[in-house]
Design a protein around this motif. Structure first.
Motif, PDB file in Angstrom:
ATOM      1  N   GLU A   1       6.104  -0.484 -14.968  1.00 18.98           N
ATOM      2  CA  GLU A   1       4.805  -1.155 -15.103  1.00 18.98           C
ATOM      3  C   GLU A   1       4.826  -2.515 -14.412  1.00 18.98           C
ATOM      4  OE1 GLU A   1       4.186  -1.315 -19.247  1.00 18.98           O
ATOM      5  OE2 GLU A   1       3.650   0.825 -19.459  1.00 18.98           O
TER       6      GLU A   1
ATOM      7  N   ARG B   1      -9.749 -13.124 -14.789  1.00 12.78           N
ATOM      8  CA  ARG B   1      -8.524 -12.975 -14.007  1.00 12.78           C
ATOM      9  C   ARG B   1      -7.876 -14.325 -13.755  1.00 12.78           C
ATOM     10  NH1 ARG B   1      -4.025 -10.278 -12.560  1.00 12.78           N
ATOM     11  NH2 ARG B   1      -3.849  -9.839 -10.325  1.00 12.78           N
TER      12      ARG B   1
ATOM     13  N   ARG C   1      -6.332  -8.563  -0.103  1.00 15.36           N
ATOM     14  CA  ARG C   1      -7.796  -8.427  -0.055  1.00 15.36           C
ATOM     15  C   ARG C   1      -8.477  -9.792  -0.020  1.00 15.36           C
ATOM     16  NH1 ARG C   1      -6.638  -4.198  -3.789  1.00 15.36           N
ATOM     17  NH2 ARG C   1      -7.090  -5.612  -5.527  1.00 15.36           N
TER      18      ARG C   1
ATOM     19  N   HIS D   1       0.825  -1.201   0.000  1.00 12.05           N
ATOM     20  CA  HIS D   1       0.000   0.000   0.000  1.00 12.05           C
ATOM     21  C   HIS D   1       0.866   1.260   0.000  1.00 12.05           C
ATOM     22  CE1 HIS D   1      -3.609   2.378   0.674  1.00 12.05           C
ATOM     23  NE2 HIS D   1      -2.955   3.031   1.623  1.00 12.05           N
TER      24      HIS D   1
ATOM     25  N   GLU E   1       0.077  -4.337  -7.239  1.00 12.32           N
ATOM     26  CA  GLU E   1      -1.352  -4.624  -7.328  1.00 12.32           C
ATOM     27  C   GLU E   1      -1.642  -6.087  -7.012  1.00 12.32           C
ATOM     28  OE1 GLU E   1      -3.742  -2.521  -7.591  1.00 12.32           O
ATOM     29  OE2 GLU E   1      -2.343  -0.834  -7.748  1.00 12.32           O
ATOM     30  N   ASP E   2      -0.749  -6.986  -7.446  1.00 11.12           N
ATOM     31  CA  ASP E   2      -0.938  -8.414  -7.129  1.00 11.12           C
ATOM     32  C   ASP E   2      -0.871  -8.654  -5.627  1.00 11.12           C
ATOM     33  OD1 ASP E   2      -1.242  -9.048  -9.755  1.00 11.12           O
ATOM     34  OD2 ASP E   2       0.785  -9.843 -10.045  1.00 11.12           O
TER      35      ASP E   2
ATOM     36  N   ARG F   1       2.313   2.141  -3.471  1.00  8.54           N
ATOM     37  CA  ARG F   1       1.444   2.539  -4.582  1.00  8.54           C
ATOM     38  C   ARG F   1       1.717   3.974  -5.014  1.00  8.54           C
ATOM     39  NH1 ARG F   1      -4.709   0.683  -3.900  1.00  8.54           N
ATOM     40  NH2 ARG F   1      -4.650   1.109  -6.131  1.00  8.54           N
TER      41      ARG F   1
ATOM     42  N   LEU G   1      -1.500  -6.511  -3.237  1.00 10.23           N
ATOM     43  CA  LEU G   1      -2.702  -5.952  -2.620  1.00 10.23           C
ATOM     44  C   LEU G   1      -3.911  -6.841  -2.877  1.00 10.23           C
ATOM     45  CD1 LEU G   1      -2.232  -2.154  -3.395  1.00 10.23           C
ATOM     46  CD2 LEU G   1      -2.076  -3.281  -1.169  1.00 10.23           C
ATOM     47  N   GLU G   2      -3.975  -7.447  -4.060  1.00  9.33           N
ATOM     48  CA  GLU G   2      -5.108  -8.340  -4.355  1.00  9.33           C
ATOM     49  C   GLU G   2      -5.063  -9.582  -3.470  1.00  9.33           C
ATOM     50  OE1 GLU G   2      -7.240 -10.527  -8.189  1.00  9.33           O
ATOM     51  OE2 GLU G   2      -5.459  -9.281  -8.470  1.00  9.33           O
TER      52      GLU G   2
ATOM     53  N   ARG H   1       4.439  -1.869 -10.783  1.00  7.00           N
ATOM     54  CA  ARG H   1       3.041  -1.554 -10.479  1.00  7.00           C
ATOM     55  C   ARG H   1       2.193  -2.818 -10.439  1.00  7.00           C
ATOM     56  NH1 ARG H   1       0.082   0.775 -15.374  1.00  7.00           N
ATOM     57  NH2 ARG H   1       0.483  -1.428 -15.881  1.00  7.00           N
ATOM     58  N   ASP H   2       2.362  -3.702 -11.422  1.00 11.01           N
ATOM     59  CA  ASP H   2       1.588  -4.946 -11.449  1.00 11.01           C
ATOM     60  C   ASP H   2       1.885  -5.799 -10.218  1.00 11.01           C
ATOM     61  OD1 ASP H   2       0.572  -4.128 -13.860  1.00 11.01           O
ATOM     62  OD2 ASP H   2       1.954  -5.341 -15.067  1.00 11.01           O
TER      63      ASP H   2
END
Length: 418
Positions: free
Chosen positions: A233, A306, A247, A203, A240-241, A206, A243-244, A236-237
């Motif tokens: 990039e 996904r 979650r 987090h 995001e992975d 980001r 963080l996913e 960034r991916d």
């Protein structure tokens, strides 16, 4: 052989051994006492014979039919006894050498000894049976506790860290359960701390990563500039992975179910995965989609895409061409011709930050695929076919994938295809 049978057999065998030893020793002791009594009577008769010269109290001089073992003992000048088996029961001989003759007395063994022996064997047989049944009953009780403990331990090993073993009683099984529960508590706390740290780091990354991407977008075209943009990039991916995954671990995601065609989802996922694996200026890798039978299922299309795109990306990264997506109704198979999935993945499932090929990933792709499949209630299986390569099977036809109501409710009927 089950535990209760082993324990029951052990208790029964121990009881049988005790009965055998007792059944042999007790009659032997009673017979030995009768032999000693016969010797006492023989001594009294011997004194009478020495004083009066006549055999009295049932004693005989050199009677016929004396057993050979008794004669051997008398020939050595010792008082001897011998128990002889006869059709009418056991016969006790007692004799001694005196005045050039053998003074011998014979008596029948007391019938009470035989009765005691029979009662002991009969009651022993009953006792062995009862002990075996009691052993099986006790073992069944402990076996049930061990089976419950084993199933709960399996749930803990599969990731259900809230499962706990029952701690009723004060025996060794309870001590084991208490230890396993303490281990599960410690493991759960450690995993939760690691997940929170990982999520917090992702987090916090980001914002700087977004700034890095914005700055990279201002660079002019060139080999070095394109490499910077590609690495930004990728970073960034990766953020995001992570963080996913966080979650999915926290249960913060919800599925948005709707009726969709499986073949369309497979085509879009193949296209997205192929384009995502393409470097700037490089040819787009081919991913073939074979539709054996299309189907309409109620699921979350975004999450299905996904899952499939992650499976295809994993096949493109670690496998070999051709990569094929086969749609067979609600079943979607993703196959490649690479070395196959590693053994630890087949036995334990996808694990974050652990991949089969060193230096080529963090194992998040398959972890996200498995988490998204669980969220929509789909089945996801991994295997290595005999023909070679790796195969991942996504089953969108499981009940949870088409059931949006409470447990036990019936899924809504599929609308007609347009």
């Amino acid at each position: 052989m089950g535990l209760r049978i082993k324990i029951g057999a052990t208790i029964g065998a121990t009881a049988a051994l005790a009965v055998l030893v007792t059944g042999i020793q007790v009659p032997s002791m009673l017979t030995e006492r009768e032999r000693e009594a016969a010797l006492d009577r023989l001594r009294f008769a011997e004194r009478v014979y020495e004083q009066s010269g006549r055999a009295a109290y049932g004693a005989q001089l050199d009677p016929p039919g004396m057993p050979a073992p008794l004669l051997e003992g008398l020939a050595r000048g010792h008082r001897s006894t011998y128990v002889q088996d006869t059709p009418k029961g056991k016969r006790i001989w007692a004799g001694t050498a005196t005045g050039g003759h053998y003074l011998v007395m014979t008596t029948r063994r007391s019938p009470a000894v035989g009765e005691v022996e029979q009662v002991m064997w009969k009651s022993g047989a009953v006792g062995v049976g009862v002990a075996g049944l009691v052993g099986v009953a006790v073992a069944a009780r402990f076996g049930r506790r061990l089976r419950v403990s084993a199933r709960t331990a399996e749930r803990i090993a599969e990731g259900e860290l809230t499962a706990r073993l029952p701690e009723h009683g004060r025996d060794e099984i309870t001590a084991l359960a208490r230890t396993v529960n303490a281990m599960a508590d410690a493991l759960g706390s450690r995993l939760q701390a690691e997940r929170e740290v990982t999520a917090n780091i992702a987090h916090e990354l980001r914002t700087p990563v977004a700034g890095m991407l914005a700055a990279a977008g201002l660079l002019s075209d060139g080999k070095a500039e394109n490499m910077v943009r590609e690495r930004a990039e990728r970073l960034r991916d990766l953020v995001e992975d992570i963080l996913e995954v966080a979650r999915l671990d926290n249960g913060a995601e919800e599925a948005d179910l709707r009726w969709v065609e499986v073949a369309g989802l497979a085509r879009r996922a193949a296209r997205a995965a192929a384009e995502g694996r393409t470097a700037p200026g490089a040819p787009v890798p081919g991913v073939r989609v074979d539709v054996v039978e299309d189907a309409r299922v109620r699921t979350d299309p975004r999450r299905v895409e996904r899952v499939l795109s992650n499976l295809v990306s994993n096949a493109l990264r670690h496998g070999s061409a051709p990569v094929v997506i086969e749609v067979a109704g609600p079943l979607v198979r993703v196959r490649d011709q690479g070395p196959g999935f590693p053994s630890h993945l087949l036995s334990c499932g996808p694990q974050r930050f652990r991949t089969g090929a060193a230096g080529t990933g963090l194992g998040l792709g398959l972890t996200i695929a498995a988490g998204q499949a669980r969220l929509i209630g789909a089945g996801l299986r991994f295997g290595n076919p005999e023909s070679g390569g790796a195969e991942a099977v996504l089953d969108l036809g499981e009940p949870a994938a088409t059931d949006t109501g409470a447990a036990g409710s019936r899924p809504a009927p599929a609308p007609p295809a347009p």
